[in-house]
Design an enzyme around this catalytic site. Sequence first.
Site, PDB file in Angstrom:
ATOM      1  N   SER A 165       0.855  -1.190   0.000  1.00 34.54           N
ATOM      2  CA  SER A 165       0.000   0.000   0.000  1.00 34.54           C
ATOM      3  C   SER A 165       0.887   1.234   0.000  1.00 34.54           C
ATOM      4  O   SER A 165       2.010   1.195   0.515  1.00 34.54           O
ATOM      5  CB  SER A 165      -0.879   0.021   1.246  1.00 34.54           C
ATOM      6  OG  SER A 165      -1.524   1.272   1.401  1.00 34.54           O
ATOM      7  N   TYR A 201      -2.721  -0.994   9.951  1.00 36.07           N
ATOM      8  CA  TYR A 201      -2.796  -1.366   8.533  1.00 36.07           C
ATOM      9  C   TYR A 201      -1.482  -1.022   7.828  1.00 36.07           C
ATOM     10  O   TYR A 201      -0.890  -1.865   7.151  1.00 36.07           O
ATOM     11  CB  TYR A 201      -3.968  -0.637   7.868  1.00 36.07           C
ATOM     12  CG  TYR A 201      -4.053  -0.879   6.381  1.00 36.07           C
ATOM     13  CD1 TYR A 201      -4.700  -2.004   5.892  1.00 36.07           C
ATOM     14  CD2 TYR A 201      -3.481   0.005   5.475  1.00 36.07           C
ATOM     15  CE1 TYR A 201      -4.778  -2.244   4.530  1.00 36.07           C
ATOM     16  CE2 TYR A 201      -3.553  -0.223   4.113  1.00 36.07           C
ATOM     17  CZ  TYR A 201      -4.197  -1.344   3.646  1.00 36.07           C
ATOM     18  OH  TYR A 201      -4.269  -1.589   2.294  1.00 36.07           O
TER      19      TYR A 201
END
Length: 194
Positions: free
Chosen positions: A84, A98
């Site tokens: 990400s 995350y």
Amino acid sequence: MRALDVNNHDQIFEVFRAFQQEFGSLDRIVVNAGIGKGQPLGTGKFNANRQTAETNFVAALAQMEAAMEIFREQNRGHLVTVSSVTAVRGMPGNVNTYAATKVGLAALSEGLRVELKKAKSSIKVTTLYPGYIRTAINEKVKNAPFIVDAQTGCKAMVKAIESGKSECFVPGWPWTPIGFVLRRLPVTVLARLF
């Protein structure tokens, strides 16, 4: 098609092997499962952060292990890991856990690339750093700058995978320059942005 719960680690190995047996070999495996349940640390939401860490990192590790067993046996293959853009820096609040899992996934991928390069292996490893792509994981995100629809995002991911590059931000514009800048911003500036 086969069902797969990435948090059932034994099942990962079984399903990957079943696909190898069905097709004779596997050319590419994409590790892309993830959740975004994270909450700010110390707010009584440990279970949400644990679930995020287990799915995004431990399950990804199991998938990488299963894929690499097959690729080492075949002496070829292409492992793609989906990290990400949040992996470029520590992120606050709900994104903290995350982002940390995506940093870990990127580090595993890079370490594997180094190992395979040293061994002069023909196995390739690509890490993708997607920005915001409209999917179930971010449908409730209020601030999603530069978000693209799933079709645009998937096309960008395929293009990046097929580029042969080891690491790619997707879509390349505007996430490549954003990633470059994010890596260099002082923490005081990050605190004002996020």
